[in-house]
Design a protein around this motif. Structure first.
Motif, PDB file in Angstrom:
ATOM      1  N   GLY A 145       9.884  -0.504  12.887  1.00 13.44           N
ATOM      2  CA  GLY A 145      10.168  -1.518  11.878  1.00 13.44           C
ATOM      3  C   GLY A 145       8.951  -2.316  11.456  1.00 13.44           C
ATOM      4  O   GLY A 145       9.035  -3.128  10.525  1.00 13.44           O
ATOM      5  N   ALA A 146       7.800  -2.093  12.096  1.00 12.69           N
ATOM      6  CA  ALA A 146       6.593  -2.843  11.751  1.00 12.69           C
ATOM      7  C   ALA A 146       6.210  -2.591  10.301  1.00 12.69           C
ATOM      8  O   ALA A 146       6.177  -1.442   9.849  1.00 12.69           O
ATOM      9  CB  ALA A 146       5.454  -2.463  12.686  1.00 12.69           C
ATOM     10  N   ARG A 147       5.936  -3.673   9.598  1.00 15.01           N
ATOM     11  CA  ARG A 147       5.517  -3.600   8.188  1.00 15.01           C
ATOM     12  C   ARG A 147       4.004  -3.417   8.156  1.00 15.01           C
ATOM     13  O   ARG A 147       3.260  -4.358   8.357  1.00 15.01           O
ATOM     14  CB  ARG A 147       5.918  -4.869   7.438  1.00 15.01           C
ATOM     15  CG  ARG A 147       7.401  -5.128   7.426  1.00 15.01           C
ATOM     16  CD  ARG A 147       8.065  -4.191   6.474  1.00 15.01           C
ATOM     17  NE  ARG A 147       9.519  -4.333   6.529  1.00 15.01           N
ATOM     18  CZ  ARG A 147      10.325  -3.567   5.857  1.00 15.01           C
ATOM     19  NH1 ARG A 147       9.838  -2.625   5.078  1.00 15.01           N
ATOM     20  NH2 ARG A 147      11.609  -3.712   5.953  1.00 15.01           N
ATOM     21  N   VAL A 148       3.575  -2.183   7.943  1.00 12.55           N
ATOM     22  CA  VAL A 148       2.156  -1.863   8.064  1.00 12.55           C
ATOM     23  C   VAL A 148       1.506  -1.438   6.755  1.00 12.55           C
ATOM     24  O   VAL A 148       0.285  -1.413   6.648  1.00 12.55           O
ATOM     25  CB  VAL A 148       1.933  -0.761   9.127  1.00 12.55           C
ATOM     26  CG1 VAL A 148       2.381  -1.229  10.494  1.00 12.55           C
ATOM     27  CG2 VAL A 148       2.641   0.523   8.738  1.00 12.55           C
ATOM     28  N   CYS A 149       2.302  -1.078   5.783  1.00 13.05           N
ATOM     29  CA  CYS A 149       1.743  -0.587   4.512  1.00 13.05           C
ATOM     30  C   CYS A 149       1.327  -1.759   3.635  1.00 13.05           C
ATOM     31  O   CYS A 149       1.896  -2.851   3.716  1.00 13.05           O
ATOM     32  CB  CYS A 149       2.773   0.261   3.770  1.00 13.05           C
ATOM     33  SG  CYS A 149       3.239   1.773   4.647  1.00 13.05           S
ATOM     34  N   ARG A 150       0.368  -1.509   2.807  1.00 10.97           N
ATOM     35  CA  ARG A 150      -0.123  -2.549   1.890  1.00 10.97           C
ATOM     36  C   ARG A 150       0.991  -3.093   0.994  1.00 10.97           C
ATOM     37  O   ARG A 150       0.956  -4.253   0.599  1.00 10.97           O
ATOM     38  CB  ARG A 150      -1.245  -2.003   1.031  1.00 10.97           C
ATOM     39  CG  ARG A 150      -2.485  -1.689   1.819  1.00 10.97           C
ATOM     40  CD  ARG A 150      -3.545  -1.066   0.969  1.00 10.97           C
ATOM     41  NE  ARG A 150      -4.668  -0.701   1.822  1.00 10.97           N
ATOM     42  CZ  ARG A 150      -5.885  -0.547   1.398  1.00 10.97           C
ATOM     43  NH1 ARG A 150      -6.170  -0.695   0.120  1.00 10.97           N
ATOM     44  NH2 ARG A 150      -6.840  -0.229   2.237  1.00 10.97           N
ATOM     45  N   ASP A 151       1.970  -2.258   0.686  1.00 11.83           N
ATOM     46  CA  ASP A 151       3.077  -2.692  -0.163  1.00 11.83           C
ATOM     47  C   ASP A 151       4.252  -3.228   0.649  1.00 11.83           C
ATOM     48  O   ASP A 151       5.322  -3.472   0.101  1.00 11.83           O
ATOM     49  CB  ASP A 151       3.543  -1.552  -1.071  1.00 11.83           C
ATOM     50  CG  ASP A 151       4.192  -0.408  -0.311  1.00 11.83           C
ATOM     51  OD1 ASP A 151       4.224  -0.434   0.938  1.00 11.83           O
ATOM     52  OD2 ASP A 151       4.676   0.528  -0.968  1.00 11.83           O
ATOM     53  N   GLY A 152       4.079  -3.384   1.959  1.00  9.81           N
ATOM     54  CA  GLY A 152       5.136  -3.914   2.811  1.00  9.81           C
ATOM     55  C   GLY A 152       6.000  -2.861   3.467  1.00  9.81           C
ATOM     56  O   GLY A 152       6.948  -3.182   4.169  1.00  9.81           O
ATOM     57  N   GLY A 153       5.714  -1.586   3.254  1.00 13.16           N
ATOM     58  CA  GLY A 153       6.499  -0.514   3.857  1.00 13.16           C
ATOM     59  C   GLY A 153       6.328  -0.474   5.373  1.00 13.16           C
ATOM     60  O   GLY A 153       5.312  -0.894   5.929  1.00 13.16           O
ATOM     61  N   SER A 154       7.354   0.041   6.035  1.00 13.00           N
ATOM     62  CA  SER A 154       7.359   0.090   7.496  1.00 13.00           C
ATOM     63  C   SER A 154       6.859   1.436   8.016  1.00 13.00           C
ATOM     64  O   SER A 154       6.759   2.413   7.273  1.00 13.00           O
ATOM     65  CB  SER A 154       8.780  -0.150   8.018  1.00 13.00           C
ATOM     66  OG  SER A 154       9.608   0.958   7.707  1.00 13.00           O
ATOM     67  N   VAL A 155       6.588   1.468   9.310  1.00 15.98           N
ATOM     68  CA  VAL A 155       6.218   2.714   9.978  1.00 15.98           C
ATOM     69  C   VAL A 155       7.329   3.740   9.769  1.00 15.98           C
ATOM     70  O   VAL A 155       7.063   4.905   9.479  1.00 15.98           O
ATOM     71  CB  VAL A 155       5.959   2.469  11.482  1.00 15.98           C
ATOM     72  CG1 VAL A 155       5.745   3.781  12.215  1.00 15.98           C
ATOM     73  CG2 VAL A 155       4.776   1.540  11.682  1.00 15.98           C
ATOM     74  N   ARG A 156       8.584   3.314   9.904  1.00 14.25           N
ATOM     75  CA  ARG A 156       9.727   4.214   9.720  1.00 14.25           C
ATOM     76  C   ARG A 156       9.691   4.857   8.333  1.00 14.25           C
ATOM     77  O   ARG A 156       9.851   6.071   8.196  1.00 14.25           O
ATOM     78  CB  ARG A 156      11.032   3.447   9.901  1.00 14.25           C
ATOM     79  CG  ARG A 156      12.285   4.290   9.668  1.00 14.25           C
ATOM     80  CD  ARG A 156      13.569   3.481   9.846  1.00 14.25           C
ATOM     81  NE  ARG A 156      13.742   3.099  11.249  1.00 14.25           N
ATOM     82  CZ  ARG A 156      13.510   1.872  11.741  1.00 14.25           C
ATOM     83  NH1 ARG A 156      13.109   0.892  10.928  1.00 14.25           N
ATOM     84  NH2 ARG A 156      13.685   1.623  13.023  1.00 14.25           N
ATOM     85  N   GLU A 157       9.483   4.045   7.299  1.00 13.32           N
ATOM     86  CA  GLU A 157       9.436   4.575   5.937  1.00 13.32           C
ATOM     87  C   GLU A 157       8.315   5.599   5.785  1.00 13.32           C
ATOM     88  O   GLU A 157       8.499   6.636   5.147  1.00 13.32           O
ATOM     89  CB  GLU A 157       9.227   3.442   4.932  1.00 13.32           C
ATOM     90  CG  GLU A 157      10.419   2.527   4.785  1.00 13.32           C
ATOM     91  CD  GLU A 157      10.088   1.336   3.916  1.00 13.32           C
ATOM     92  OE1 GLU A 157      10.379   1.408   2.702  1.00 13.32           O
ATOM     93  OE2 GLU A 157       9.539   0.353   4.443  1.00 13.32           O
ATOM     94  N   LEU A 158       7.174   5.308   6.370  1.00  9.20           N
ATOM     95  CA  LEU A 158       6.044   6.222   6.273  1.00  9.20           C
ATOM     96  C   LEU A 158       6.334   7.541   6.982  1.00  9.20           C
ATOM     97  O   LEU A 158       6.057   8.616   6.454  1.00  9.20           O
ATOM     98  CB  LEU A 158       4.798   5.561   6.860  1.00  9.20           C
ATOM     99  CG  LEU A 158       3.469   6.240   6.620  1.00  9.20           C
ATOM    100  CD1 LEU A 158       3.222   6.528   5.149  1.00  9.20           C
ATOM    101  CD2 LEU A 158       2.347   5.382   7.171  1.00  9.20           C
ATOM    102  N   LEU A 159       6.949   7.477   8.159  1.00  9.85           N
ATOM    103  CA  LEU A 159       7.285   8.714   8.880  1.00  9.85           C
ATOM    104  C   LEU A 159       8.343   9.527   8.131  1.00  9.85           C
ATOM    105  O   LEU A 159       8.220  10.749   8.011  1.00  9.85           O
ATOM    106  CB  LEU A 159       7.763   8.387  10.288  1.00  9.85           C
ATOM    107  CG  LEU A 159       6.659   8.009  11.278  1.00  9.85           C
ATOM    108  CD1 LEU A 159       7.248   7.436  12.553  1.00  9.85           C
ATOM    109  CD2 LEU A 159       5.790   9.213  11.586  1.00  9.85           C
ATOM    110  N   VAL A 160       9.360   8.857   7.619  1.00 10.42           N
ATOM    111  CA  VAL A 160      10.397   9.573   6.861  1.00 10.42           C
ATOM    112  C   VAL A 160       9.789  10.189   5.607  1.00 10.42           C
ATOM    113  O   VAL A 160      10.089  11.331   5.254  1.00 10.42           O
ATOM    114  CB  VAL A 160      11.584   8.646   6.521  1.00 10.42           C
ATOM    115  CG1 VAL A 160      12.523   9.283   5.508  1.00 10.42           C
ATOM    116  CG2 VAL A 160      12.343   8.278   7.788  1.00 10.42           C
TER     117      VAL A 160
END
Length: 186
Positions: A145-160
């Motif tokens: 759930g960590a918000r790591v992307c410059r646009d506020g996206g999470s680790v989960r979103e990036l992996l999916v």
């Protein structure tokens, strides 16, 4: 005379598969992974293997062969494209200036996919390096759930998103490989 290859599979146990279970590196004898992170990583690993399997045994000319005009889609182009997007995903979470494009602007990953053995070796090396670098960058964030992307996206979103990208392009690879030499299977 026809340029359409005859369909075939490398599998004898399940003819709709790419390889028999005993020879399929994606096969696991154990239970599925526990937890969301392990599951996402397992799917990503299997799609990465699938892409490599679809490219195995082909010449540089076959890997660079485009699907149908005017498309620039080829297996080699997909390898280069996925190396490029691995770098892009890492740029989404990196501080500072983004790393430059690997293959230049304007669809260079596909446009530059030429039938050259050195270019093929370089593309697979680029892909392995970029995958490892992105995996290492994401390993620093065990909280999905960590918000790591410059646009506020999470680790989960990036992996999916990574799983989705590889899955979609493995579908393209299925069709490209069948068109090249007739080999079919998941």
């Amino acid at each position: 005379m026809t340029d359409i290859p005859e369909r075939w599979s490398g599998a004898s146990v399940y003819p709709d598969m790419w390889a028999d279970p005993d020879h399929d590196p994606r096969n696991s004898d154990g239970p599925s992974p526990d937890g969301e992170l392990a599951t996402l990583q397992d799917y990503l690993t299997n799609y990465r293997l699938t892409l490599r399997m679809k490219c195995e045994g082909l010449t540089a000319e076959q890997l660079a062969r485009r699907s149908v005009p005017p498309s620039t889609l080829s297996l080699l182009g997909l390898v280069r494209h996925l190396a490029e997007v691995e770098r892009d995903w890492r740029n989404w979470i990196a501080s500072g200036d983004p790393e430059p494009s690997l293959y230049g602007p304007d669809d260079g990953d596909f446009e530059g996919a030429a039938a050259d053995e050195e270019l093929v070796r370089a593309a697979f090396a680029d892909l392995a390096r970029e995958q490892a670098a992105t995996d290492a960058a994401l390993a620093a964030f065990p909280d999905l759930g960590a918000r790591v992307c410059r646009d506020g996206g999470s680790v989960r979103e990036l992996l999916v998103h990574r799983v989705e990208e590889y899955a979609r392009h493995c579908g393209h690879a299925d069709l490209l490989r069948e068109r090249i030499d007739g080999r079919v299977g998941q």
